[in-house]
Design an enzyme around this catalytic site. Structure first.
Site, PDB file in Angstrom:
ATOM      1  N   ARG A  95     -13.242  17.353  10.741  1.00 50.25           N
ATOM      2  CA  ARG A  95     -12.019  16.985  10.032  1.00 50.25           C
ATOM      3  C   ARG A  95     -11.650  15.520  10.244  1.00 50.25           C
ATOM      4  O   ARG A  95     -11.302  14.813   9.308  1.00 50.25           O
ATOM      5  CB  ARG A  95     -10.865  17.874  10.490  1.00 50.25           C
ATOM      6  CG  ARG A  95      -9.568  17.709   9.707  1.00 50.25           C
ATOM      7  CD  ARG A  95      -9.693  18.242   8.284  1.00 50.25           C
ATOM      8  NE  ARG A  95     -10.181  17.252   7.320  1.00 50.25           N
ATOM      9  CZ  ARG A  95     -10.875  17.557   6.246  1.00 50.25           C
ATOM     10  NH1 ARG A  95     -11.209  18.809   5.989  1.00 50.25           N
ATOM     11  NH2 ARG A  95     -11.274  16.617   5.414  1.00 50.25           N
ATOM     12  N   LYS A 130       1.099  -3.300   2.947  1.00 52.01           N
ATOM     13  CA  LYS A 130       1.590  -1.935   2.723  1.00 52.01           C
ATOM     14  C   LYS A 130       0.507  -0.939   3.120  1.00 52.01           C
ATOM     15  O   LYS A 130      -0.083  -0.248   2.292  1.00 52.01           O
ATOM     16  CB  LYS A 130       2.012  -1.754   1.269  1.00 52.01           C
ATOM     17  CG  LYS A 130       3.197  -2.637   0.877  1.00 52.01           C
ATOM     18  CD  LYS A 130       3.545  -2.514  -0.599  1.00 52.01           C
ATOM     19  CE  LYS A 130       4.706  -3.421  -0.963  1.00 52.01           C
ATOM     20  NZ  LYS A 130       5.022  -3.384  -2.409  1.00 52.01           N
ATOM     21  N   LYS A 162       9.978 -14.326   1.270  1.00 45.86           N
ATOM     22  CA  LYS A 162      10.387 -13.411   0.210  1.00 45.86           C
ATOM     23  C   LYS A 162      11.866 -13.608  -0.095  1.00 45.86           C
ATOM     24  O   LYS A 162      12.539 -14.449   0.514  1.00 45.86           O
ATOM     25  CB  LYS A 162      10.076 -11.972   0.622  1.00 45.86           C
ATOM     26  CG  LYS A 162       8.575 -11.752   0.874  1.00 45.86           C
ATOM     27  CD  LYS A 162       8.266 -10.365   1.377  1.00 45.86           C
ATOM     28  CE  LYS A 162       8.364  -9.340   0.277  1.00 45.86           C
ATOM     29  NZ  LYS A 162       7.341  -9.513  -0.763  1.00 45.86           N
ATOM     30  N   GLU A 192       7.824 -16.461  -2.636  1.00 46.13           N
ATOM     31  CA  GLU A 192       8.017 -15.482  -3.710  1.00 46.13           C
ATOM     32  C   GLU A 192       9.041 -16.017  -4.700  1.00 46.13           C
ATOM     33  O   GLU A 192      10.114 -16.477  -4.315  1.00 46.13           O
ATOM     34  CB  GLU A 192       8.514 -14.163  -3.102  1.00 46.13           C
ATOM     35  CG  GLU A 192       8.779 -13.071  -4.126  1.00 46.13           C
ATOM     36  CD  GLU A 192       9.331 -11.819  -3.461  1.00 46.13           C
ATOM     37  OE1 GLU A 192       8.525 -11.054  -2.905  1.00 46.13           O
ATOM     38  OE2 GLU A 192      10.559 -11.625  -3.479  1.00 46.13           O
ATOM     39  N   ASP A 213       6.647 -12.739  -8.784  1.00 47.57           N
ATOM     40  CA  ASP A 213       6.976 -11.368  -8.421  1.00 47.57           C
ATOM     41  C   ASP A 213       7.706 -10.644  -9.552  1.00 47.57           C
ATOM     42  O   ASP A 213       8.795 -11.053  -9.958  1.00 47.57           O
ATOM     43  CB  ASP A 213       7.851 -11.363  -7.166  1.00 47.57           C
ATOM     44  CG  ASP A 213       8.101  -9.957  -6.652  1.00 47.57           C
ATOM     45  OD1 ASP A 213       7.119  -9.218  -6.450  1.00 47.57           O
ATOM     46  OD2 ASP A 213       9.277  -9.601  -6.469  1.00 47.57           O
TER      47      ASP A 213
END
Length: 277
Positions: A95, A130, A162, A192, A213
């Site tokens: 597994r 991410k 950002k 950004e 963005d």
């Protein structure tokens, strides 16, 4: 291939999670067995050596034969690996080894689909931060197996300002100035932006990379066209809701990089199984 010191800890934690101290289902099985790992759908292989490493850590008596290298394209019904060794060990590691192989091959497969979708445009596909906690090194490796590029590995690799950074500082110019005063000369700065005005601010603030963005296609074209007329050339990156359906249209706006979070945060595992002969 990633060095063992990067992957052994991940594998060990996964094995401990799956088998705290004993495998109640397999502890009474005696003797040896042979097994094979087979694809049930086409894809791109990633994690073959990691699969081997799972069993090496469990029991060096297990022998694993890889039939293809990471990055190779496989078809449905292809046998990817063969194993032999103590029956209990084969089942104890099944597994964990499959989870890693399926997940990483899923990332490599989807990355290749994005790469093919923008082929000939001059742009490249990149991942993001991410990623699943604890699996970043493996996930980013899988992206490269599918033909993609790695964005920054972590917060220490490069500056990315950002919207929240910019809002906290008051403006793009101030944010860039404050950061540049505190970083080394080898560190690049990405900013950004959300519209042409912010693109122009980022350029005049001497950003090295400008991210477009969640802009419309028309807004991206205008931003790229304006940037290409300037004396200093910067890398232009597109981000935000990029899918296989719109990737080529975005690439054709003239951007250099498409960063795609879905490569790692919501990928579908490859359909692969292991069977005892």
């Amino acid at each position: 291939m990633l060095p063992n010191h990067l992957i052994d800890d991940m594998i060990t934690r996964a094995l401990q999670e799956d088998m705290h101290y004993v495998d109640l289902s397999s502890c009474c099985l005696q003797g040896n067995a042979n097994a094979y790992v087979q694809a049930k759908a086409a894809g791109v292989l990633c994690g073959g050596e990691i699969f081997v490493r799972v069993f090496a850590l469990l029991n060096p008596a297990v022998q694993v034969s890889l039939h293809m290298a990471d990055g190779a394209v496989f078809s449905s019904d292809d046998v990817l690996l063969e194993l032999s060794g103590p029956t209990a060990t084969l089942l104890q590691g099944e597994r964990t080894a499959l989870n890693l192989l399926q997940h990483l091959s899923g990332i490599a497969t989807q990355t290749q689909q994005f790469v093919q979708a923008i082929a000939g445009s001059g742009a490249v596909i990149a991942d993001t931060r991410k990623t699943l906690p604890g699996l970043r090194a493996l996930q980013k490796y899988a992206v490269t197996c599918g033909g993609g590029r790695n964005h920054r590995y972590n917060l220490s690799d490069a500056v990315m300002l950002k919207d929240n950074h910019i809002d906290a500082c008051g403006s793009i110019e101030r944010a860039v100035q404050q950061v540049r005063a505190n970083i080394g000369h080898l560190v690049k700065i990405e900013v950004e932006t959300r519209n042409l005005g912010e693109v122009q601010q980022a350029y005049h603030a001497c950003a090295d990379v400008i991210m477009l963005d969640n802009m419309s296609l028309q807004a991206m074209r205008e931003a790229v066209q304006w940037l290409r007329t300037q004396s200093k050339q910067v890398i232009v990156e597109a981000s935000g809701d990029i899918s296989l359906a719109n990737a080529r249209d975005i690439a054709q706006t003239g951007v250099d990089v498409l960063s795609v979070g879905s490569l790692t945060h919501s990928v579908q595992a490859a359909n692969i199984s292991m069977r005892i002969k």
